[in-house]
Design a protein around this motif. Structure first.
Motif, PDB file in Angstrom:
ATOM      1  N   GLU A   7       2.703   1.387  -3.479  1.00  0.00           N
ATOM      2  CA  GLU A   7       1.644   1.974  -4.414  1.00  0.00           C
ATOM      3  C   GLU A   7       1.627   3.317  -4.804  1.00  0.00           C
ATOM      4  O   GLU A   7       1.449   3.790  -6.142  1.00  0.00           O
ATOM      5  CB  GLU A   7       0.409   1.567  -4.108  1.00  0.00           C
ATOM      6  CG  GLU A   7      -0.510   1.487  -5.251  1.00  0.00           C
ATOM      7  CD  GLU A   7      -2.137   1.016  -4.908  1.00  0.00           C
ATOM      8  OE1 GLU A   7      -2.457   1.378  -3.823  1.00  0.00           O
ATOM      9  OE2 GLU A   7      -3.098   0.762  -5.788  1.00  0.00           O
ATOM     10  N   THR A   8       1.814   4.131  -3.777  1.00  0.00           N
ATOM     11  CA  THR A   8       1.862   5.656  -3.886  1.00  0.00           C
ATOM     12  C   THR A   8       2.940   5.955  -4.718  1.00  0.00           C
ATOM     13  O   THR A   8       3.101   6.909  -5.641  1.00  0.00           O
ATOM     14  CB  THR A   8       1.853   6.439  -2.674  1.00  0.00           C
ATOM     15  OG1 THR A   8       0.860   5.874  -1.820  1.00  0.00           O
ATOM     16  CG2 THR A   8       1.493   7.885  -2.843  1.00  0.00           C
TER      17      THR A   8
ATOM     18  N   LEU B 265       3.064   4.948  -8.256  1.00  0.00           N
ATOM     19  CA  LEU B 265       1.973   5.768  -9.063  1.00  0.00           C
ATOM     20  C   LEU B 265       2.575   7.182  -9.315  1.00  0.00           C
ATOM     21  O   LEU B 265       2.352   7.756 -10.727  1.00  0.00           O
ATOM     22  CB  LEU B 265       0.912   5.909  -8.238  1.00  0.00           C
ATOM     23  CG  LEU B 265      -0.409   6.749  -9.067  1.00  0.00           C
ATOM     24  CD1 LEU B 265      -0.939   5.842 -10.164  1.00  0.00           C
ATOM     25  CD2 LEU B 265      -1.771   6.858  -7.859  1.00  0.00           C
TER      26      LEU B 265
ATOM     27  N   GLN C 255       0.909  -1.252   0.131  1.00  0.00           N
ATOM     28  CA  GLN C 255      -0.040  -0.039   0.018  1.00  0.00           C
ATOM     29  C   GLN C 255       0.949   1.275   0.015  1.00  0.00           C
ATOM     30  O   GLN C 255       0.372   2.268  -0.702  1.00  0.00           O
ATOM     31  CB  GLN C 255      -1.141  -0.151   1.081  1.00  0.00           C
ATOM     32  CG  GLN C 255      -2.098  -1.446   0.980  1.00  0.00           C
ATOM     33  CD  GLN C 255      -3.161  -1.226   2.209  1.00  0.00           C
ATOM     34  OE1 GLN C 255      -3.742  -0.171   2.236  1.00  0.00           O
ATOM     35  NE2 GLN C 255      -3.246  -2.265   2.859  1.00  0.00           N
ATOM     36  N   ILE C 256       2.104   1.392   0.799  1.00  0.00           N
ATOM     37  CA  ILE C 256       2.999   2.525   0.731  1.00  0.00           C
ATOM     38  C   ILE C 256       3.581   2.474  -0.702  1.00  0.00           C
ATOM     39  O   ILE C 256       3.801   3.440  -1.546  1.00  0.00           O
ATOM     40  CB  ILE C 256       3.832   2.412   1.703  1.00  0.00           C
ATOM     41  CG1 ILE C 256       3.177   2.151   3.112  1.00  0.00           C
ATOM     42  CG2 ILE C 256       5.064   3.388   1.544  1.00  0.00           C
ATOM     43  CD1 ILE C 256       4.123   1.949   4.259  1.00  0.00           C
TER      44      ILE C 256
END
Lengths: 324, 333
Positions: B119-120, B123, B116-117
């Motif tokens: 992913e940023t 992106l 989840q970290i």
């Protein structure tokens, strides 16, 4: 590992219970093989009837019969069919492939298309497509499967004349060729469509509700705040959470869909377990009925184990809770 | 005072929601500005529009039923309310990040915190899988999560609330945003953990120069963290001033009430306890605000004029603005 061993032991216990329960249930049905044979041959003397009962072990006390049957099942022997005079296990194995083809295709299609419908509908809960899904679910759920099947026959076979009426394959097609496989698919179309219609309705409705629930979660807001596009938010963050209830219902419904298959197979004279079960009941073929019940119970238990595995792959919370 | 354009500037922001009972005026004429490295505190009771202000800045207000009626949100001069959805997705998580009140539910339960970290970072910074995971580990270390290399593979349910909020902070800061919006980041946490989270935010702010908008209903937390404070009531700003100023000399009756509500341990040692103060009444329905000052029904100083017309904000000196008829005479000062 211990979890899996535990689950397997549970499964064996459950199967034993199923065998005993089926045996008791069917022994309560009035009339036996001797009555059936006598009825078919237009009457028989008491001596002949007693002789038949002795041959099949029906003169033994109830608990001896039960113990003998359980012992045989444990060794993989499901007994002899009265009607075909063939081992029941052989009979079942010969019929299982068409049924699995029908049931698995219908279920997989229902899950995939249903989930897709549900996801699309959830994006605009008040949109036209969403209302379409709601109506579809209502119709699909309320319509009896044999009725749907007959309507499909009227449309595709009688009016459009593009689908075969019944059977697995045209007997004149040479077996094993590409044409043969295509012909099976052709014959499969209507039974699958009838059977999946009910389940498609259920899954689209379930997926829609589940997606709408998940899309309202805090972590969806987090995903949007990260700068993810709607496609990533829906397909990555929401969908994986939303399919958990779909998997649960799919596991539970696999047993349900077997009973639906009996009706659909009968309507389309699909040579599967369903028609065998239906005909065996009419013929009073107790060993065959018990064999089929045992076999479907086994399938249901295996599918439940697989559902459990699928959970553990999708949801890390279950993975660690069960390992602990 | 002569200044260049601020980092973030909100002007005349108006947000409305269509509800069954009519149009709710959720935000009316909200304005704020934020300099690099600064912390702005926004206080007010539940439902006063604090979170809605934050969501409007990110343009995450659900539309419909919401509607951004008027105003501008300028980040380094660019009006985000006019920007395309694509441009906004670039800004979210990269220039402006947000952490939320509910650390227990703000992380996706089915993905590891590392994913989840990362992913940023993948992106916005175009990092590959491996580099992004390294960034995740680095961020977990920055928020003081022990055994970061191992915990990066863990899932949210394996962590406590305080740890999850640290993960949220790590995720929000992974791309070094210039603005961090913290919406009640410690409300759901134990008091001791609250202090740790605030210390962490301060430390990271010192290191990275991120400007913070801290939303809270806790005057104590605001006093500790914020450089400036904005007090909101029923979708409007009622008072704004530097923190010291507002604590020493609150002007608006509502602000005075809020500050009086904070219990002071040192002033009331047991067994002699002062009764806790409260502001009588509740926040009014936003669908029917009436013509007057929205605080008038709960205000001890309210007179006929307060019930007739809403007071405009006025400067009372020392960067201190207040919207209250009591200070009408101070307008000239």
């Amino acid at each position: 590992m211990t979890v899996i061993v535990h689950r397997l032991l549970n499964a064996v216990g459950l199967l034993l219970a199923v065998v005993v329960f089926n045996f008791i249930l069917l022994s309560m049905v009035p009339g036996d093989i001797a009555d059936t044979l006598a009825g078919e041959s237009g009457g028989a003397s008491a001596e002949v009837m007693a002789e038949i009962r002795r041959t099949y072990g029906l003169d033994q006390p109830f608990h001896i019969q039960l113990a003998t049957y359980v012992g045989k099942v444990a060794r993989g022997d499901l007994g002899m069919s009265y009607y075909f005079n063939l081992p029941v296990s052989e009979l079942i194995l010969g019929r299982v492939a068409p049924t699995l083809l029908l049931v698995v295709t219908a279920l997989v299609l229902a899950i995939l298309i249903g989930t897709l419908f549900g996801v699309i509908a959830s994006r605009k809960p008040n949109g036209a497509f969403s209302h379409f899904v709601t109506v579809l679910a209502l119709v699909g759920f309320s319509a009896p499967v044999f009725w749907t099947a007959f309507l499909l026959i009227v449309l595709f076979v009688a009016m459009l004349e593009i689908m075969p009426l019944s059977g697995l394959v045209d007997p004149t097609t040479p077996r094993g060729t590409l044409a043969w496989y295509l012909d099976v698919l052709h014959h499969l179309f209507l039974p699958v469509l009838s059977l999946s219609s009910i389940y498609l309705a259920a899954y689209s409705r379930l997926a829609r509700a589940s997606m709408m629930d998940v899309l309202g979660s805090d972590f969806i807001r987090t995903a949007r705040a990260k700068g993810l596009g709607e496609t990533s938010v829906t397909c990555k963050h929401a969908l994986r959470n939303a399919v958990i209830p779909v998997i649960t219902i799919a596991g539970l419904q696999f047993s349900h869909i077997f009973s639906g298959a009996v009706v659909v197979e009968t309507v389309f004279t699909w040579p599967g377990l369903g028609t065998l079960a239906f005909e065996s009941i009419l013929r009073g073929d107790t060993p065959a009925i018990m064999g089929i019940l045992f076999f479907s119970a086994m399938i249901v238990i295996v599918v439940n184990l697989l559902t459990d595995l699928a959970y553990r792959i999708v949801d890390p919370r279950i993975r660690s809770a069960r390992n602990a | 005072m002569d200044r260049a354009a601020p980092l973030l500037e909100v002007e005349g922001l108006k947000v409305e929601f269509d509800t069954r009972h009519g149009v709710a005026r959720v935000l009316t004429d909200i304005g704020l500005s934020l300099e690099p490295g600064e912390t702005l505190g926004i206080v007010g009771e539940s439902g006063c529009g604090k979170s809605m202000t934050a969501l409007s800045i990110m343009r995450l207000v659900p539309i419909p039923p919401g509607r951004i009626g008027a105003g501008s949100v300028r980040l380094k001069g660019e009006d985000l309310l006019q920007a395309s959805e694509k441009r906004l997705r670039e800004v979210r998580g990269k220039d402006i990040s947000m952490i939320f009140q509910e650390p227990m539910t703000s992380l996706n339960p089915v993905y590891s915190i590392g994913d989840q970290i990362a992913e940023t970072a993948r992106l916005h910074d175009g990092l590959g899988r491996r580099d992004a995971l390294d960034r995740a580990v680095e961020m977990l270390k920055a928020v003081h999560i022990p055994a970061a290399e191992r915990r990066v593979r863990e899932f949210p349910h394996q962590m406590s609330g305080g740890m999850r909020q640290r993960v949220m902070i790590a995720m929000a800061l992974a791309c070094r945003p210039s603005v961090l919006i913290a919406d009640e980041p410690t409300t759901a946490l134990d008091v001791t953990v609250q202090a740790q989270v605030f210390d962490l935010l301060k430390e990271l702010q010192d290191r990275t120069g991120t400007a913070i908008i801290l939303i809270s209903h806790d005057m104590g937390a605001i006093a500790e963290m914020a450089d400036r404070v904005m007090v909101m009531y029923a979708g409007r700003t009622v008072e704004e001033a530097p923190t010291e100023e507002i604590l020493d000399d609150p002007r608006h009756p509502y602000t005075k009430g809020l500050i009086a509500c904070v219990p002071h341990l040192e002033e009331a040692p047991p067994p002699v306890r002062a009764a806790l103060t409260e502001i009588p009444g509740v926040v009014p329905a936003l669908t029917d605000p009436g013509a007057g000052c929205s605080f008038a029904p709960r205000c001890a100083h309210a007179d006929d004029r307060c019930r007739r017309a809403a007071p405009p904000p006025r400067d009372v000196g020392g960067n201190h603005r207040v919207a209250c008829w009591l200070y009408e005479g101070a307008d000239a000062a």
